[in-house]
Design a protein around this motif. Structure first.
Motif, PDB file in Angstrom:
ATOM      1  N   ASN A 232      -0.859  -9.686   8.918  1.00  0.00           N
ATOM      2  CA  ASN A 232      -1.733  -9.430   7.761  1.00  0.00           C
ATOM      3  C   ASN A 232      -0.988  -9.483   6.428  1.00  0.00           C
ATOM      4  OD1 ASN A 232      -3.889  -9.003   9.492  1.00  0.00           O
ATOM      5  ND2 ASN A 232      -3.469  -6.807   9.649  1.00  0.00           N
ATOM      6  N   ARG A 233       0.340  -9.637   6.499  1.00  0.00           N
ATOM      7  CA  ARG A 233       1.187  -9.646   5.296  1.00  0.00           C
ATOM      8  C   ARG A 233       0.913  -8.398   4.451  1.00  0.00           C
ATOM      9  NH1 ARG A 233       4.271 -13.524   4.656  1.00  0.00           N
ATOM     10  NH2 ARG A 233       4.415 -13.436   2.405  1.00  0.00           N
ATOM     11  N   ARG A 234       0.971  -7.254   5.164  1.00  0.00           N
ATOM     12  CA  ARG A 234       0.669  -5.974   4.532  1.00  0.00           C
ATOM     13  C   ARG A 234       1.822  -4.999   4.794  1.00  0.00           C
ATOM     14  NH1 ARG A 234      -4.920  -2.781   4.835  1.00  0.00           N
ATOM     15  NH2 ARG A 234      -4.200  -0.801   4.038  1.00  0.00           N
ATOM     16  N   ILE A 235       2.347  -4.428   3.719  1.00  0.00           N
ATOM     17  CA  ILE A 235       3.393  -3.408   3.817  1.00  0.00           C
ATOM     18  C   ILE A 235       2.801  -2.094   3.327  1.00  0.00           C
ATOM     19  CG2 ILE A 235       5.602  -2.626   2.874  1.00  0.00           C
ATOM     20  CD1 ILE A 235       6.445  -5.579   2.729  1.00  0.00           C
ATOM     21  N   SER A 236       2.966  -1.050   4.125  1.00  0.00           N
ATOM     22  CA  SER A 236       2.540   0.297   3.747  1.00  0.00           C
ATOM     23  C   SER A 236       3.773   1.159   3.615  1.00  0.00           C
ATOM     24  CB  SER A 236       1.604   0.886   4.802  1.00  0.00           C
ATOM     25  OG  SER A 236       0.437   0.104   4.928  1.00  0.00           O
ATOM     26  N   LEU A 237       3.828   1.937   2.547  1.00  0.00           N
ATOM     27  CA  LEU A 237       4.986   2.790   2.282  1.00  0.00           C
ATOM     28  C   LEU A 237       4.536   4.231   2.088  1.00  0.00           C
ATOM     29  CD1 LEU A 237       6.621   0.294  -0.165  1.00  0.00           C
ATOM     30  CD2 LEU A 237       7.498   0.883   2.100  1.00  0.00           C
TER      31      LEU A 237
ATOM     32  N   SER B 287       6.736   7.984   9.478  1.00  0.00           N
ATOM     33  CA  SER B 287       7.624   6.882   9.095  1.00  0.00           C
ATOM     34  C   SER B 287       7.624   6.707   7.586  1.00  0.00           C
ATOM     35  CB  SER B 287       7.186   5.574   9.774  1.00  0.00           C
ATOM     36  OG  SER B 287       5.937   5.163   9.271  1.00  0.00           O
ATOM     37  N   TRP B 288       8.601   5.976   7.114  1.00  0.00           N
ATOM     38  CA  TRP B 288       8.726   5.709   5.680  1.00  0.00           C
ATOM     39  C   TRP B 288       8.011   4.430   5.290  1.00  0.00           C
ATOM     40  CZ3 TRP B 288       9.724   9.638   2.939  1.00  0.00           C
ATOM     41  CH2 TRP B 288      10.449  10.685   3.489  1.00  0.00           C
ATOM     42  N   GLY B 289       7.780   3.565   6.263  1.00  0.00           N
ATOM     43  CA  GLY B 289       7.081   2.330   5.959  1.00  0.00           C
ATOM     44  C   GLY B 289       6.679   1.604   7.226  1.00  0.00           C
ATOM     45  N   THR B 290       5.708   0.716   7.078  1.00  0.00           N
ATOM     46  CA  THR B 290       5.280  -0.155   8.169  1.00  0.00           C
ATOM     47  C   THR B 290       5.014  -1.534   7.583  1.00  0.00           C
ATOM     48  OG1 THR B 290       2.913   0.312   7.922  1.00  0.00           O
ATOM     49  CG2 THR B 290       4.160   1.750   9.416  1.00  0.00           C
ATOM     50  N   CYS B 291       5.079  -2.547   8.452  1.00  0.00           N
ATOM     51  CA  CYS B 291       4.814  -3.909   8.011  1.00  0.00           C
ATOM     52  C   CYS B 291       3.968  -4.616   9.059  1.00  0.00           C
ATOM     53  CB  CYS B 291       6.125  -4.666   7.804  1.00  0.00           C
ATOM     54  SG  CYS B 291       5.889  -6.398   7.358  1.00  0.00           S
ATOM     55  N   SER B 292       2.898  -5.232   8.615  1.00  0.00           N
ATOM     56  CA  SER B 292       2.103  -6.093   9.476  1.00  0.00           C
ATOM     57  C   SER B 292       2.398  -7.526   9.039  1.00  0.00           C
ATOM     58  CB  SER B 292       0.609  -5.790   9.332  1.00  0.00           C
ATOM     59  OG  SER B 292      -0.144  -6.789   9.989  1.00  0.00           O
ATOM     60  N   LYS B 293       3.202  -8.208   9.841  1.00  0.00           N
ATOM     61  CA  LYS B 293       3.571  -9.586   9.522  1.00  0.00           C
ATOM     62  C   LYS B 293       2.330 -10.474   9.521  1.00  0.00           C
ATOM     63  CE  LYS B 293       6.832 -13.140  11.023  1.00  0.00           C
ATOM     64  NZ  LYS B 293       7.899 -13.453  11.969  1.00  0.00           N
TER      65      LYS B 293
ATOM     66  N   TRP C   9       0.834  -1.201   0.000  1.00  0.00           N
ATOM     67  CA  TRP C   9       0.000   0.000   0.000  1.00  0.00           C
ATOM     68  C   TRP C   9       0.863   1.242   0.000  1.00  0.00           C
ATOM     69  CZ3 TRP C   9      -5.429  -0.189   0.230  1.00  0.00           C
ATOM     70  CH2 TRP C   9      -5.954  -1.471   0.352  1.00  0.00           C
ATOM     71  N   LEU C  10       0.377   2.288  -0.650  1.00  0.00           N
ATOM     72  CA  LEU C  10       1.015   3.595  -0.641  1.00  0.00           C
ATOM     73  C   LEU C  10       0.124   4.517   0.172  1.00  0.00           C
ATOM     74  CD1 LEU C  10       3.544   4.846  -1.865  1.00  0.00           C
ATOM     75  CD2 LEU C  10       2.157   5.581  -3.800  1.00  0.00           C
ATOM     76  N   LYS C  11       0.711   5.160   1.182  1.00  0.00           N
ATOM     77  CA  LYS C  11      -0.082   5.970   2.115  1.00  0.00           C
ATOM     78  C   LYS C  11       0.629   7.271   2.469  1.00  0.00           C
ATOM     79  CE  LYS C  11      -2.578   2.429   4.652  1.00  0.00           C
ATOM     80  NZ  LYS C  11      -2.913   1.965   5.991  1.00  0.00           N
TER      81      LYS C  11
ATOM     82  N   GLU D  16      11.157  -3.096   5.048  1.00  0.00           N
ATOM     83  CA  GLU D  16       9.812  -3.562   5.420  1.00  0.00           C
ATOM     84  C   GLU D  16       9.594  -5.008   5.016  1.00  0.00           C
ATOM     85  OE1 GLU D  16       8.278  -1.896   7.565  1.00  0.00           O
ATOM     86  OE2 GLU D  16       9.478  -0.087   7.309  1.00  0.00           O
ATOM     87  N   LEU D  17      10.104  -5.411   3.866  1.00  0.00           N
ATOM     88  CA  LEU D  17       9.991  -6.803   3.439  1.00  0.00           C
ATOM     89  C   LEU D  17      10.688  -7.720   4.442  1.00  0.00           C
ATOM     90  CD1 LEU D  17      10.374  -8.111  -0.132  1.00  0.00           C
ATOM     91  CD2 LEU D  17      11.621  -9.214   1.691  1.00  0.00           C
ATOM     92  N   SER D  18      11.819  -7.283   4.985  1.00  0.00           N
ATOM     93  CA  SER D  18      12.557  -8.086   5.964  1.00  0.00           C
ATOM     94  C   SER D  18      11.763  -8.280   7.252  1.00  0.00           C
ATOM     95  CB  SER D  18      13.916  -7.445   6.262  1.00  0.00           C
ATOM     96  OG  SER D  18      14.720  -7.473   5.090  1.00  0.00           O
ATOM     97  N   HIS D  19      10.854  -7.361   7.551  1.00  0.00           N
ATOM     98  CA  HIS D  19      10.001  -7.516   8.736  1.00  0.00           C
ATOM     99  C   HIS D  19       8.999  -8.666   8.578  1.00  0.00           C
ATOM    100  CE1 HIS D  19      11.404  -4.482  11.402  1.00  0.00           C
ATOM    101  NE2 HIS D  19      11.164  -3.479  10.571  1.00  0.00           N
ATOM    102  N   LEU D  20       8.794  -9.145   7.371  1.00  0.00           N
ATOM    103  CA  LEU D  20       7.924 -10.313   7.201  1.00  0.00           C
ATOM    104  C   LEU D  20       8.563 -11.552   7.826  1.00  0.00           C
ATOM    105  CD1 LEU D  20       6.724  -9.752   3.530  1.00  0.00           C
ATOM    106  CD2 LEU D  20       5.362  -9.498   5.625  1.00  0.00           C
ATOM    107  N   ARG D  21       9.887 -11.538   7.961  1.00  0.00           N
ATOM    108  CA  ARG D  21      10.599 -12.655   8.606  1.00  0.00           C
ATOM    109  C   ARG D  21      10.888 -12.361  10.070  1.00  0.00           C
ATOM    110  NH1 ARG D  21      13.578 -13.635   3.585  1.00  0.00           N
ATOM    111  NH2 ARG D  21      12.891 -15.668   2.845  1.00  0.00           N
ATOM    112  N   ARG D  22      11.285 -11.129  10.347  1.00  0.00           N
ATOM    113  CA  ARG D  22      11.690 -10.765  11.714  1.00  0.00           C
ATOM    114  C   ARG D  22      11.053  -9.430  12.085  1.00  0.00           C
ATOM    115  NH1 ARG D  22      15.464 -14.019  13.793  1.00  0.00           N
ATOM    116  NH2 ARG D  22      15.692 -12.585  15.513  1.00  0.00           N
ATOM    117  N   ALA D  23      10.361  -9.411  13.210  1.00  0.00           N
ATOM    118  CA  ALA D  23       9.694  -8.185  13.654  1.00  0.00           C
ATOM    119  C   ALA D  23      10.659  -7.224  14.352  1.00  0.00           C
ATOM    120  CB  ALA D  23       8.540  -8.534  14.586  1.00  0.00           C
TER     121      ALA D  23
END
Length: 188
Positions: A111-116, A103-109, A96-98, A135-142
């Motif tokens: 919901n598998r949702r990245i907002s930039l 912040s520059w980005g967020t990740c919900s591991k 998502w673009l918001k 943010e993609l790396s947060h899908l593996r590690r919070a």
């Protein structure tokens, strides 16, 4: 940055893809407005703007410019995502673009949702790529532990330099067109 100098025929320097580029106002036809990039310049094509008072003209130009940045950011992030997506662990991810204010980005591991942040297109492409990889790396590690940073560096080896650039320049970019709040949209 005030856009008012361009109403008097001047130019303003604005950030785009890590450079400061000239923004100018050009005459358009009919009652249509548009924004276009041409080399190291960005032009707002105006027609009928003079029917508005100066404050309304500046507000309309800022809104047009923000919409233009938003579309360019979506295009850039989509291209970066296509390169980095194979590194995403299992399953689909919604991107998502918001208008993220702090912040520059967020990740919900979960919901598998990245907002930039839509303002990423103002930074150099490699800095934008770093944020997507982060943010993609947060899908593996919070967390932000050493294993997390190793994953980011595997995707973007110069991540430390890009993070430093963002720390040094990010506030200026966050504040540019700060009063404009584009609607968020799903880009992937």
């Amino acid at each position: 940055i005030s856009l008012s100098p361009i109403l008097a025929g001047g130019t303003v320097m604005v950030p785009f893809r890590g450079e400061m580029v000239e923004l100018r106002l050009e005459k358009g036809t009919g009652f249509s407005h548009s924004v276009a990039a041409d080399g190291g310049r960005i032009a707002i094509f105006k027609s009928g703007l003079d029917r508005l008072d100066a404050r309304e003209q500046e507000r309309l130009m800022a809104s047009m410019l923000a919409s233009w940045y938003f579309r360019r950011s979506a295009e850039l992030i989509r291209q970066i995502w296509l390169r980095l997506e194979p590194a995403a662990p299992g399953g689909s991810v919604s991107l998502w673009l918001k208008d993220l204010r702090t912040s520059w980005g967020t990740c919900s591991k979960r919901n598998r949702r990245i907002s930039l942040n839509w303002r990423l297109v103002m930074a150099p492409e490699k800095v934008c790529e770093y944020v997507v990889a982060h943010e993609l790396s947060h899908l593996r590690r919070a967390d932000h532990g050493s294993e997390f940073w190793k994953q980011v560096a595997d995707l973007v080896p110069e991540c430390r330099e890009h993070r430093k650039w963002l720390n040094a320049n990010g506030l200026r970019l966050m504040n540019f067109l700060g009063e404009i709040r584009p609607k968020w949209t799903r880009i992937v």
